[in-house]
Design an enzyme around this catalytic site. Structure first.
Site, PDB file in Angstrom:
ATOM      1  N   SER A   1      18.798  -2.498  -6.723  1.00 44.00           N
ATOM      2  CA  SER A   1      17.767  -2.666  -5.709  1.00 44.00           C
ATOM      3  C   SER A   1      16.995  -3.962  -5.947  1.00 44.00           C
ATOM      4  CB  SER A   1      16.799  -1.484  -5.735  1.00 44.00           C
ATOM      5  OG  SER A   1      16.057  -1.486  -6.949  1.00 44.00           O
TER       6      SER A   1
ATOM      7  N   ASP B   1       4.592   9.557  -3.407  1.00 41.60           N
ATOM      8  CA  ASP B   1       4.278  10.980  -3.557  1.00 41.60           C
ATOM      9  C   ASP B   1       5.404  11.885  -3.074  1.00 41.60           C
ATOM     10  OD1 ASP B   1       1.758  10.499  -4.608  1.00 41.60           O
ATOM     11  OD2 ASP B   1       0.759  10.582  -2.661  1.00 41.60           O
TER      12      ASP B   1
ATOM     13  N   GLU C   1     -12.383 -10.248  12.467  1.00 43.79           N
ATOM     14  CA  GLU C   1     -13.652 -10.412  11.755  1.00 43.79           C
ATOM     15  C   GLU C   1     -13.991  -9.214  10.868  1.00 43.79           C
ATOM     16  OE1 GLU C   1     -17.034 -12.062  13.738  1.00 43.79           O
ATOM     17  OE2 GLU C   1     -15.804 -13.083  15.232  1.00 43.79           O
TER      18      GLU C   1
ATOM     19  N   HIS D   1      -1.901   9.003  -9.149  1.00 43.82           N
ATOM     20  CA  HIS D   1      -2.516   9.785  -8.069  1.00 43.82           C
ATOM     21  C   HIS D   1      -2.199  11.242  -8.358  1.00 43.82           C
ATOM     22  CE1 HIS D   1      -3.960  11.104  -4.257  1.00 43.82           C
ATOM     23  NE2 HIS D   1      -2.787  11.212  -3.662  1.00 43.82           N
TER      24      HIS D   1
ATOM     25  N   GLY E   1      -1.632  -3.045  -6.538  1.00 43.51           N
ATOM     26  CA  GLY E   1      -0.978  -3.540  -7.734  1.00 43.51           C
ATOM     27  C   GLY E   1      -1.085  -5.039  -7.933  1.00 43.51           C
TER      28      GLY E   1
ATOM     29  N   ASP F   1      -9.588  10.901  -2.524  1.00 42.96           N
ATOM     30  CA  ASP F   1      -8.656   9.850  -2.114  1.00 42.96           C
ATOM     31  C   ASP F   1      -8.052  10.158  -0.744  1.00 42.96           C
ATOM     32  OD1 ASP F   1      -7.100   7.375  -3.113  1.00 42.96           O
ATOM     33  OD2 ASP F   1      -5.499   8.716  -2.492  1.00 42.96           O
TER      34      ASP F   1
ATOM     35  N   SER G   1       4.403  -1.782  -6.049  1.00 47.02           N
ATOM     36  CA  SER G   1       3.089  -2.409  -6.162  1.00 47.02           C
ATOM     37  C   SER G   1       2.413  -2.056  -7.474  1.00 47.02           C
ATOM     38  CB  SER G   1       2.212  -1.979  -4.980  1.00 47.02           C
ATOM     39  OG  SER G   1       0.896  -2.458  -5.135  1.00 47.02           O
TER      40      SER G   1
END
Length: 339
Positions: free
Chosen positions: A51, A83, A231, A108, A134, A191, A27
């Site tokens: 890949s 990560d 919603e 990150h 992304g 985060d 992403s």
């Protein structure tokens, strides 16, 4: 007081002479690579040979190599791998090729802040973290806009790392919207807390609890799905565009009054106390230790929790209802492909 930076504050020339490696073409990886390439930078991408990501990068016209190959070639290495894989890949394929004056970059701060990765003192370390997925980073760039970014400097032996971080942010379109200077510590801890307590954890549990309450009271699950999940997007879009005030302005007076007088019965002092405990677990590294061990053990708890989510009633009725909404089928296809 935060500092906000825009295009006028960032010099792309600082980055133009650098050889840039993007590790991972997911992403964020595809957005950073394509945006920087379109901004005139010298970019190579690393992913697993053969890949789907490798083939996408090749079709997108980008130069490719293994992590070790592009790390050895590059001056600036952006690590956009999940990560839980970064430390292993860093130790095996990145660290042996780092040279004094190289720059290691992240989106990150987890692995740097919790010292899973400890770069040599002579290597610059920076972070550029777009505050959006992304596909949005890429789409807004192509539209001549951008996604706001956080950026930080962890090590600066060259004295140029902040300038590099700002140039990178401009190269991906972030300084069009604005870039905020922060630290690895603050980005990582806020985060993780936001994901756990509000965005991914708190909101999902609130949605499931609302659905269960209505269904247990005898209401059709289809109505419960629409009221408690479907919603939600309408409300979140209003939050995004104009904060809590725009949401209250846009809904009916009945909804506004009901929400303001009853919401505090859901989010109680006990909830706030639990949020503080979650934040402490983030700050003191307890969550990081737990997550690192979970991956070392093969993610047994993660697999169990994923299965429980997929088996929940709101997911069962949701799959059926979303198939009836042709404009949502693309999202369901993504889940099926990734699963």
């Amino acid at each position: 007081m935060i500092n906000m930076y825009y295009d006028r504050d960032a010099d792309l020339a600082v980055l133009e002479a650098k050889k840039i490696a993007i590790l991972g073409y997911g992403s964020q990886g595809h957005a950073h690579a394509l945006n920087l390439n379109d901004s005139g930078m010298n970019v190579r991408v690393a992913d697993r040979k053969g890949s789907k990501a490798w083939e996408r990068a090749r079709k997108d016209g980008l130069e490719l190599g293994t992590v070790a190959e592009v790390s050895q070639w590059a001056d600036v290495i952006m690590v956009l791998l999940p990560d839980q894989y970064q430390k292993e890949v860093y130790d095996r394929e990145i660290a042996p090729h780092l040279k004094p004056g190289d720059t290691l970059a992240f989106a990150h701060g987890f692995n740097i802040h919790f010292k899973q990765i400890v770069p040599p003192d002579e290597v610059n370390v920076m972070m550029i973290a777009p505050k959006g997925p992304g596909h949005l980073v890429r789409r807004t760039y192509l539209d001549g806009k951008g996604v706001p970014c956080l950026f930080a400097v962890h090590q600066d032996p060259s004295g140029q790392t902040k300038a590099l971080a700002l140039a990178w942010t401009r190269g991906i379109g972030g300084t069009r919207a604005g870039a905020i200077e922060t630290t690895f510590k603050d980005e990582t801890e806020t985060d993780l807390f936001g994901e756990q307590a509000v965005l991914c954890g708190g909101s999902a549990e609130l949605i499931k609890a609302g659905f269960e309450t209505l269904v247990e009271a005898g209401y059709p699950p289809e109505l419960a799905y629409f009221e408690c999940l479907h919603e939600m997007k309408l409300i979140v879009d209003l939050y995004y565009e104009g904060g809590l005030s725009l949401m209250n302005y846009s809904v009916s007076d009945t909804a506004e009054y009901g929400g303001m007088t009853r919401g505090s019965r859901i989010i109680t002092d006990q909830t706030r106390a639990e949020m503080k405990r979650i934040l402490r677990d983030v700050q003191n590294g307890e969550f990081a230790k737990e997550w690192i061990k979970e991956n070392a053990d093969g993610q047994p708890e993660m697999k169990k929790l994923r299965a429980a989510t997929q088996a929940h009633g709101i997911e069962q009725v949701g799959v059926r209802l979303r198939k009836m909404m042709s404009w949502l089928n693309a999202g369901q296809a993504k889940i099926e492909v990734s699963g």
